[in-house]
Design an enzyme around this catalytic site. Structure first.
Site, mmCIF file in Angstrom:
data_model
loop_
_atom_site.group_PDB
_atom_site.id
_atom_site.type_symbol
_atom_site.label_atom_id
_atom_site.label_comp_id
_atom_site.label_asym_id
_atom_site.label_seq_id
_atom_site.Cartn_x
_atom_site.Cartn_y
_atom_site.Cartn_z
ATOM 1 N NE ARG A 1 -4.251 0.044 1.740
ATOM 2 C CZ ARG A 1 -5.294 0.351 0.968
ATOM 3 N NH1 ARG A 1 -5.394 1.549 0.437
ATOM 4 N NH2 ARG A 1 -6.243 -0.524 0.720
ATOM 5 C CD GLU B 1 -7.314 1.499 6.399
ATOM 6 O OE1 GLU B 1 -6.175 1.106 6.666
ATOM 7 O OE2 GLU B 1 -7.993 1.043 5.448
#
Ligand code: FES
Ligand code: FES
Lengths: 750, 154
Positions: free
Chosen positions: A304, A706
């Site tokens: 990520r 998030e």
């Protein structure tokens, strides 16, 4: 609708793991941890410990009937150390006793003979030694080697971001009960019931259907209970298997802080090149991720980081390299943002440094390079429904940014004791697990003969309000009120093969599965209503618990319809499965479309720094965020506010300090500082774009957990701008967290 | 020797005196609303009221409640009664996410509002400085307490 659980929470009736009634004669387990960061485990002497009153047994690697292996992505982590210890706090033995106190007492009497080996704590050192968890990866776009020549300014630098303790207020824990046929029933405070089930099955050497895992709710997770809850569940299960008695294992706060993995610290090198107008032409970055002593989720976290290396900007020439470095720290793990915050900090540091060189404000460079529709990310996917520019310009406008900048400049000119600073932070966050197969979920809905509805999904409620959202989705789909719907505890026996509640995708995936199951039931019920009313089904609808014919009320209501359906032997249960479509990635060429969609937004943060005392006050935080068509604005706003505070905490105050042997010194709430009420900004606003659709998630919504964490990054740069106003003679530095000590050091040292 | 907990008189035996008060409440009385977030008096999840003062139960023993009046979160309302206005305010303001800090937070706020029913936001902040919340970012908690204050003025 307010949070589904909140009434029970506010009267103290909601049960967390440690509140569950204990079975009679429940035993308690305690972990004997490795006291050294690296060494050969020669001998475990348990004789004295066995002599403690109440001790039933002490388990070691030899006691494991199946595989001594808890690694999920890469199988490189033993449950109990065998022959070698690789980090301080690694479980070496498990004491099982009548009470927790007896178990703790016995742990202290276990004698470990360990031949110490030199430990490594620096990821760059590990990389130099060739100690990697997995092969390094590089993503590239354009032709970076040629691009440098075209740049008017090229800036290089290095950044550091520290780890972060999750500090969910409910510590890790589990309770295991022996079940019939040699099985185990587990209550675990986990975000991943299926991972607990799978690993327990592997370690105990019994099939998965003999392991049942149930989770009612978590007192916070933030990623810390995605992979790291598993070990405590499996240890409790192992104890229950050996003693044929229920066993509970709860960590106290200090143990939790010492034994569990954190957000990954990163050390990174960057090089950025811009033309004379501030357009970024080239960006090269190398991440040295401190994975700790085992893989845990590190490779996925690093992945990520690679995908989010360029944040919300389009950069035509890019090279991104990530090293997953093996050290002798506790294996680090998922934490809200999952590698994206670390990557964002590097590109924003690069921009800030370039801005300083070019005598331009950083926000001008940010503004000039924002993504627009169809721009390409370094991994080949294109930005779609891109609101990066819009969010940025609306914040510029609503915050009267240029005026604010002038005011701050004037304030700083006239004040020597207080300096102000501000920064903007655009964000872009991709939603989906980057591990493709995890993008699936299941749901099971029962309608009982009295009309009440029970919903089960794979999502774990940990305060993020996923159950509230799922109830809203089911109510909306079936056309009934929310008060006749209950969400059941997450259990592997009702919904199987679940993905972790993570990646901001739990409501997307499980909500969609619940919607599909509800759709099936709605169609069946409309057929039932049509035949009862002797009408064609096309005229039937259900709304607010009323059965309508061509929009007009009929004699039927929900209860009558359900009773009718039951007597007509209609199936009132439905199961459904959802898999996110159109996502793929080819690791051979490092290209693909790993995300279903992206979330955008912009933050502005203003701070004041007391120059004599080095004390920071966060004056104002203003956010414009793209939540799609929010399923619940109150919940989404709460998620955003909490995430931003955690982000600010990570970069400004939360500091993990270790001694040279690798022992965590900040292992209690008195030494590890997290945002408390004094950290709350006096102006703190989150607004949502009101009209953004999202065809790629349930009811046009977007994941919220998030992305807002990234906004906290603005606090670092706002403080840095204030510090530079105080000391224009000094260069910026990029070493987070920007603690009080570092601020004072910067202000006072030459 | 006795104590009153949530309005109920309970006799205490001398051999219990050394027991950790939080364990006593949770294990012996099954009052699990008070949570053990840290065990060392710094998180506020175990807060209860002793004679209307907020106290961290993890720092006390049973001896500390002899002849005292104790209120735990379970005593602020009961299942059939409507919620206490402060509890309702927490729900309405969205001041609750995971809920682990909530009982301690509500009781701390309750003790504070009993003393000061017209507080400024600054005073509210000071009152809950010993209570951590890792989920909310605090803003909604301060909002809830501010909103509930008017009910204490009646
Ligand atoms: S458990 Fe008592 S203050 Fe944290
Ligand atoms: S709501 Fe989770 S700690 Fe406060």
């Amino acid at each position: 609708m307010s949070n589904y659980d909140s009434i029970d929470h506010v009267i103290g009736a909601s049960l967390f793991l440690d509140d569950l009634p204990e079975p009679v004669n429940c035993l308690h387990a305690a972990i004997c941890p490795s006291p050294v960061a690296h060494g050969k485990l020669k001998k475990i002497n348990i004789d004295k410990a066995l002599g403690i009153k109440g001790v039933i047994t002490i388990l070691t690697a030899d006691s494991i009937p199946g595989e001594n292996q808890i690694g999920t992505i890469i199988q490189d982590e033993p449950l109990l150390a065998d022959k070698e210890v690789d980090f301080i706090g690694q479980p070496v033995a498990l004491v099982v006793a009548g009470t927790a106190r007896q178990a703790d007492k016995a742990v202290k009497l276990i004698e470990l003979e360990i031949e110490e080996l030199p430990p490594v704590f620096d990821p760059r050192q590990a990389a130099a030694n060739g100690d990697f968890i997995a092969p390094s990866r590089t993503l590239a776009l354009g032709d970076i080697d040629k691009a440098w020549e075209k740049c008017a300014t090229v800036v290089e630098g290095r950044t550091e971001t520290g780890g972060q303790e999750h500090l969910y207020l409910e510590p890790q824990g589990s309770m295991a009960m022996p079940d019939e046929r040699g099985g185990i029933m587990l209550y675990s405070s986990t975000q991943s019931p299926t991972a607990v089930q799978r690993v327990t099955s592997r370690v105990l050497g019994i099939a998965m259907h003999l392991v049942q895992v149930e989770v009612k709710r978590l007192g916070g997770g933030f990623g810390g209970k995605e992979d790291q809850a598993t070990v405590y569940a499996v240890l409790a299960a192992l104890a229950a298997l050996h003693t044929s008695t229920s066993t509970k294992l709860i960590l106290n706060r200090q143990q939790d802080m010492q034994y569990t993995g954190k957000r990954h610290p990163y050390s990174s090198d960057f090089k950025i090149g811009l033309d004379e107008n501030g357009k970024i032409l080239a960006y090269e970055v190398t991440y040295f991720q401190n994975a700790g002593a085992a893989a845990d989720l590190s490779t996925a976290v690093l992945e990520r980081s690679l995908y989010h290396a360029t944040n919300a900007y389009y950069i035509p020439n890019v090279r991104i390299t990530g090293h997953c470095c093996k050290t002798n720290n506790v294996p680090n793990t998922a934490f809200r943002g999952f590698g994206a915050p670390q990557a964002l900090f590097v590109i924003e540091s690069a921009i800030a440094k370039a801005a300083g060189m070019m005598k331009l404000p950083a926000w001008r460079i940010q503004e000039k390079n924002l993504l627009k529709e169809y721009d390409t990310f370094p991994y080949g996917a294109r930005a779609r429904q891109c609101h990066a520019k819009r969010a940025f310009s609306e914040i510029l406008h609503s915050q009267k940014w240029e005026v604010t900048q002038k005011d701050i400049f004037n304030f700083n000119k006239n004040n020597s004791l207080i300096k102000k600073g501000a920064a903007l932070m655009p964000i872009c966050f991709g939603i989906s697990f980057t591990t493709g197969f995890l993008n699936q979920a299941g749901a099971l809905i029962h309608i009982y003969s009295d009309g009440s509805i029970s919903v089960s999904t794979g999502a774990v409620e940990m305060g993020q309000g996923v159950n509230t959202k799922i109830i809203a989705i089911v109510a909306h789909t079936l056309g009934v009120n929310t008060d006749i719907i209950t969400v059941q505890p997450t259990a592997t026996r009702t919904v199987a093969n679940t993905s972790p509640t993570a990646a901001s995708a739990a409501a997307d995936l499980n909500g969609m599965a619940a919607k599909l199951a509800a759709d099936t039931l709605r169609l069946r019920l409309m057929d039932t209503a049509a035949s009862r009313l002797g009408e064609h089904v096309s005229g039937i609808s259900i709304n607010n618990g009323k059965i309508l014919l061509k929009g007009q009320p009929t004699e039927l209501d929900w209860h009558a319809l359900i009773s009718d359906a039951y007597l007509s032997r209609i199936n009132l249960s439905a199961q459904a499965h959802y898999a996110t479509p159109d996502i793929y990635f080819d690791k051979n060429i490092e290209k693909g479309q790993p995300f279903a969609y992206y979330v955008y937004g912009t933050a502005s943060i203003q701070v004041s720094v007391d120059i004599l005392r080095g004390i920071v006050t966060i004056d104002a935080v203003n956010i414009l965020h793209d939540a799609g068509r929010s399923l619940n604005q109150d919940i989404d706003r709460g998620q955003a506010l909490g995430a931003i505070m955690q982000g600010i905490g990570w970069l400004t105050m939360e500091e993990l300090v270790y001694n040279k042997e690798g022992r965590l010194l900040t292992d209690s709430l008195t030494t590890y500082k997290v945002p408390d009420i004094h950290s709350m900004p006096s102006e703190f606003n989150v607004s949502f774009m009101e009209d953004t659709d999202n065809p790629h998630a349930v009811l046009q919504s977007k994941g919220i957990g998030e992305p807002p964490f990234l906004y906290g990054t603005a606090a670092y740069f706002a403080i840095m701008n204030a510090l530079i106003a105080a000391r224009p003679d000094k260069p910026m530095f990029f070493n987070a967290p920007l603690t009080h000590e570092k601020i004072l050091h910067f202000l006072t040292c030459e | 020797m006795k104590t009153i907990i949530n309005g109920v008189k309970i006799s205490l035996r001398a051999e219990w005196f050394d027991k950790d008060l939080l364990d006593f409440l949770r294990e012996d009385l099954d009052l699990t609303g008070a949570k053990r977030g840290c065990g060392i008096g710094v998180c506020g999840t175990c807060v209860i009221l002793i004679n209307e003062l907020p106290v961290q139960a993890c720092k006390k023993t049973v001896a500390d409640i002899v002849d005292m009046t104790v209120l735990t979160i379970e005593g602020m309302s009961n299942k059939d009664d409507p919620l206490h206005p402060l509890q309702q305010a927490f729900i309405d303001a969205g001041a609750i996410q995971c809920g682990f800090c909530t009982p301690g937070m509500v009781l701390t706020a309750h003790a504070f509002l009993l003393k000061n029913n017209c507080p400024s936001r600054e005073e509210i902040r000071k009152a809950i400085k010993g209570n951590l919340c890792r989920c909310t970012g605090y803003q909604q908690i301060v909002d809830a307490i501010e909103e509930a204050a008017r009910h204490y003025r009646k």
